[in-house]
Design an enzyme around this catalytic site. Sequence first.
Site: not given
Length: 386
Positions: A53, A246, A248, A275-276, A359, A361
Amino acid sequence: MTQVPPTHPTACLALADGTVFYGRGFGATGETVAELCFNTSMTGYQEIMTDPSYAGQIVTFTFPHIGNTGVNVEDDETGDPVAAGMVVKWDPTEPSSWRSNGHLSDWLASRNRIAIGGIDTRRLTRAIRAQGAPHVALAHDPEGKFDVASLVEKARAFSGLEGLDLAKEVTCAQSYKWNEMRWAWPDGYPSLDAPKFKVVAIDFGAKRNILRCLASVGCDVTVLPAHATAEEVLSHQPDGVFLSNGPGDPAATGSYAVPMIQDILKANLPVFGICLGHQMLALALGAKTIKMNHGHHGANHPVKDHETGKVEITSMNHGFAVDSQTLPEGVSETHTSLFDGSNCGIRIADRPVYSVQHHPEASPGPQDSFYLFERFAEYMEQSKAA
């Protein structure tokens, strides 16, 4: 504005506004251009540098003791560092950890990543918060020879992350299987021997520990590239589909990922995103995403779960966010940041489809958010029983 150079500086950080910081270089030599962000985590610098990321970003660490535990072969989140560079206050010391098998500087050099130490990271962080994530050029030259004007121009010429589909740069080249579970003393990473569920994970830049957490709740994981079609996903006859983190601009990646996700949703399978993947799900449901001023990066972000009233300490890493004002009817906001109120989770009403921005994890709390993986397993169990 230019920082007064230390004696014999060997590295230089030039911002697009003309501000220049001098320091001591370590890791690889050369130049790199990227967006600059800051991360407030006190541990996990190796995981951060290898988190996909962070593609296209240089990371400023606000915690000064970076490199003190060295590096090891177990903590990489992907095969090579993805973050473009590193900025720290103090030069890395000799590592002191029973798990260490190398020095941070050597590790960076072997992976062609540039770092700079001796920087006033508090001042730099204040600048990022006030002005937004700047475009920068980072150079390391043992001789201390820098063309500062050229570095500033390169920073100004950087296009930025808006409109960039970086998932295609970090996704896997082909599908693969995953059965490694979370690290456990004293054996390390055990393998999943008796899986309960078949899961397809879409790799927009997946961290290894996310895959481990899926395996730890009984998932036999097949990882597919970001450009996989719905037909390819469903051909594996999964019990559930996972949408990974990820880098962008989510809107750019969404040009091909959103139609795939929309077709997956028609199959009425449990879907979980992080996330993404969270942003991709929101786009597929008709919401929009926005670029944040300086993003959220750290392992100490409080997030409120509106369904339970609990506050979780979470790990964050994102520069874009879901605009909660654009969530369609039937999609509820489940989590929000207590720092700025930004969206951190959504769920479709009466369906086993949900996602979070943070996140779980990454072990913040350290176990505050692990229930999200257990929820995915419960949804798949219920779906199989129906």
